[in-house]
Design an enzyme around this catalytic site. Structure first.
Site, short mmCIF file in Angstrom:
data_model
loop_
_atom_site.label_atom_id
_atom_site.label_comp_id
_atom_site.label_asym_id
_atom_site.label_seq_id
_atom_site.Cartn_x
_atom_site.Cartn_y
_atom_site.Cartn_z
N HIS A 86 9.43 4.80 -2.90
CA HIS A 86 10.26 5.20 -4.04
C HIS A 86 11.63 5.69 -3.59
O HIS A 86 12.58 5.68 -4.37
CB HIS A 86 9.54 6.24 -4.91
CG HIS A 86 9.47 7.62 -4.37
ND1 HIS A 86 8.36 8.13 -3.73
CD2 HIS A 86 10.36 8.65 -4.40
CE1 HIS A 86 8.57 9.39 -3.40
NE2 HIS A 86 9.78 9.72 -3.79
N ASP A 223 2.97 4.51 -0.46
CA ASP A 223 4.36 4.84 -0.76
C ASP A 223 5.19 4.90 0.52
O ASP A 223 5.53 5.97 1.03
CB ASP A 223 4.41 6.19 -1.50
CG ASP A 223 5.73 6.41 -2.23
OD1 ASP A 223 6.66 5.62 -1.99
OD2 ASP A 223 5.81 7.36 -3.02
N SER A 646 10.41 13.95 -0.16
CA SER A 646 9.85 12.61 -0.19
C SER A 646 10.27 11.83 1.05
O SER A 646 11.45 11.74 1.37
CB SER A 646 10.32 11.86 -1.44
OG SER A 646 9.78 12.44 -2.60
#
Length: 710
Positions: A86, A223, A646
């Site tokens: 992402h 991810d 992230s």
């Protein structure tokens, strides 16, 4: 003797249990012997110098800030970076088309020549940090006016930053504030701008679970994606050039496929975004009512319009996939935060802390003189800006950031004051970049709904002036107004706009464009709201600064961690499960079994391509399998993280990479304002799953060899 051993075991076990939930995103170069003892007690077997050292290569040299908003980690001596899917989504989208849909089908470069340059993408390395608190605060000791104090500090910060290699375009100096203005650090970064896409799994892996699973455990999301940093021949930053070579970093993190067990040490290093852990009870109320509630309402409506269009048109899906994901992420976060504040009694807990603080200063007259006005100033300020804050959120969510055409016009306004023929070609290219992922027809539908919401929820005195014209001329018929707007304006259409920007005479017409006028009207409303709130915001800033300083004194010798502010931080904890509700226990890892349980054919959130499902069925997981012969996909630990983390590396006790952090859990959505030790978890993708996809699905032996041969 046996009794003594048992008692010692109980003490150690209890001590370890207390350390399981290690609150704090710690400043990495301010870790001390106390931190090291705690980390060592949890199982860490490396030294602090191996984590942070300015003289010798250390782990901090391998952790990067990815494109200003995420984190990443170097895993080879040839500039290879792992981050979240992402985080790389915009980059993957930018290279995707209906013919080559890398979002849908993934991307694998089998040779270094096939790696794709990503314009605008950059990687930042922290060179060093130093505290400059005394230098800054000594200059404002005699200033009592908060606004003058703030302006003076801003000027000092600018001077300090400007003095650091300002002639080098790749060196970035940043002075960051900590503890609500009670401490300041100078950070020096080196930015690399030649970054290329190397590998991305299909979104069915990288986004498996979609919005439904977002912020929720258990997860089964791969991810991750892979990029490479390139440098000039001297290994220094350089703009893209075909002659550039892979960057050789000072340090890279070794990858481990040994796995982990419950209670194993876990450490996260990255660039967490923003937290407000010392926010007052009145500030929490504002977050609920004036920030989150309007955002939830507006984004829910906008996303429904986008979602319908994306499902009906693949080209629109490619254009809006990243924008939808970004909008939805914070929308769901806002929902979870509001629910969590109520469920976990966060407001009551913060009121208890404030009461404790008031009792402390009441017992110490000299402290009361210094800090006694802190909480009253905060309460007074928040009460005074209640109307402005709600209006500001609605204005931002509906118009300034809701309808894209307004933000496009505002971006265009930066080039309007002067026409510069020498720079105009570059200006045109910059202005036209967002149009690749823009649909005028879709945005027209969004703007109609956004104007209805703005008219209904923004007080008349803060509504953009253009609404008066619409009320009179169009009788509040926003559909009619917007239809005419898009018909008469040049700005929604890149081909027409580029023509308008080619000459000075044409360029000057932009100011008369109806969309441009709408955007300027919205901006003026924004400035009006800010002007009305400024003096009260100064009250809040002063109150928070004093409250934080007093809280540090009250809590001494306990060490408080500063709020996140996009600077490098370290969090230490352990791998382990948690109880989300009464009589329920969540295990600490997920496996491929969950893929089969969640799989839904042709469902955009839970469908995976047949060949990947066949890979899972074959159970050919060697050498990435767990002890039971299955494969772990994701795991959880009690590390303290937030947005910006992230892509952060999750490291084991030896400093080896075992995963990439990518999310938090639904039960602890209040973590940005209060850490909840019993339930707060970091969700990470297992590095073994990452390597499995690169190896078995991507069949990219060159990357596997590069990572393991280092």
């Amino acid at each position: 003797m046996e009794i003594k051993k048992i008692l010692l075991f109980i003490i150690i076990t209890f001590y370890s249990g207390v350390l399981l939930a290690a609150e704090g995103m710690w400043i990495i170069n301010k870790l001390d012997s106390t931190d090291w003892q705690k980390m060592k007690a949890m199982g860490m077997s490396i030294s602090l110098n191996q984590i942070y050292d300015t003289e010798n290569p250390s782990i901090k040299d391998a952790v990067v800030q990815f494109n200003g908003g995420c984190s990443g980690v170097m895993v080879s001596n040839q500039g290879l970076i792992l981050t979240n899917h992402h985080c790389g989504y915009d980059a993957i989208q930018s290279q995707s088309s209906i013919e080559n849909n890398y979002l849908k089908n993934g991307f694998v470069s089998q040779t270094i020549e096939e790696e794709i340059p990503i314009p605008g993408l950059y990687i930042s390395y922290l060179i060093y940090s130093e505290e400059v608190t005394a230098r800054i605060l000594s200059s404002v000791q005699e200033i009592s006016d908060e606004n003058k104090r703030s302006l003076t500090i801003d000027s000092l910060i600018f001077l300090i930053q400007d003095s650091v290699n300002f002639n080098n375009p790749f060196i970035q100096a940043e002075v960051a504030s900590y503890f609500d203005g009670n401490a300041y650090f100078l950070h020096i970064y080196e930015n690399y701008t030649d970054v290329r896409l190397v590998f991305a799994p299909p979104s069915s892996i990288g986004k498996f679970g979609g919005d439904t699973d977002n912020w929720v455990w258990p997860r089964h999301t791969g991810d991750f994606c892979v990029f490479r940093v390139y440098a000039g021949k001297n290994n220094k930053p350089a703009d893209f050039n075909a002659e550039n070579i892979p960057y050789s970093p000072r340090y890279f993190v070794p990858v481990s496929i040994d796995g982990y067990k419950e209670n194993d040490y876990a450490m996260v290093i990255g660039y967490p975004g923003r937290t407000d852990r010392y926010l007052s009870s009145r500030g929490i109320l504002q977050r609920i009512e004036e920030d989150n509630e309007p955002r939830i309402q507006v984004r829910g409506i906008k996303q429904a319009i986008w979602d319908k269009a994306m499902k009906e048109n693949e080209a629109i899906e490619i254009k809006y996939a990243s924008k939808y994901a970004q909008s939805s992420n914070y929308w769901k976060y806002s929902i979870g935060m509001n629910q969590g504040i109520k469920r976990l009694n966060i407001l009551e807990k913060r009121e208890m802390l404030e009461k404790e603080f008031e009792n402390w200063i009441a017992k110490n007259p000299n402290k009361n003189e210094i800090y006694g006005k802190s909480l009253p100033l905060i309460d007074k300020g928040y009460e005074a800006i209640e109307e402005q804050q709600r209006a500001l959120t609605y204005l931002s969510e509906t118009l300034l950031n809701g309808a894209e055409i307004i933000s496009l016009a505002i971006d265009l306004s930066h080039f309007v004051p002067e026409y510069d023929p020498e720079k105009q070609d570059g200006h045109i290219q910059t202005v036209l970049v967002p149009y690749k992922n823009y649909s005028p027809a879709l945005d027209q539908k969004v703007l109609v709904e956004m104007m209805h919401l703005a008219r209904k929820n923004i007080p008349a005195k803060y509504l953009p002036d253009v609404f008066d014209e619409i009320d009179k001329k169009y009788k509040n018929n926003y559909d009619k107004y917007v239809t005419k707007l898009f018909k008469e304006s040049i700005i929604p259409y890149p081909d027409k706009l580029s023509q308008l920007l080619t000459s000075k005479e044409k360029f000057e017409r932009i100011g008369k464009d109806p969309v441009y006028q709408l955007a300027m009207s919205c901006q003026m409303s924004y400035f009006d709201i800010i002007a009305d709130a400024t003096s009260h915001m100064n009250d809040i800033a002063q109150g928070k600064r004093l409250f934080m300083a007093g809280l540090q004194e009250m809590k001494y010798p306990k060490k408080l961690s500063p709020d996140a502010n996009f600077t490098m931080r370290l969090s230490y904890g352990k791998v382990g499960g948690y109880p989300p509700a009464d009589a329920i226990w969540y295990d600490y890892y997920s496996t491929t079994q969950g893929i089969f349980e969640k799989y839904k054919k042709d469902d955009p959130e839970f469908h995976i391509q047949a060949e990947i499902m066949d890979l899972f069925r074959s159970k050919n997981f060697v050498p990435y399998e767990n002890e039971a012969g299955n494969m772990n996909l994701c795991f959880i630990s009690d590390n303290d993280i937030t947005g910006g983390n992230s892509g952060s590396p999750v490291l084991d006790a030896k400093g080896r990479l075992i995963g990439l952090a990518f999310d938090g859990n639904w039960e602890a959505m209040t973590s940005d304002i209060m850490y909840e030790p019993e339930i707060q978890k970091t969700i990470s993708v297992d590095i073994r799953y990452v390597m499995f996809i690169i190896d078995k699905w991507g069949k990219c032996a060159r990357l596997v060899k590069e990572i393991y041969s280092n």
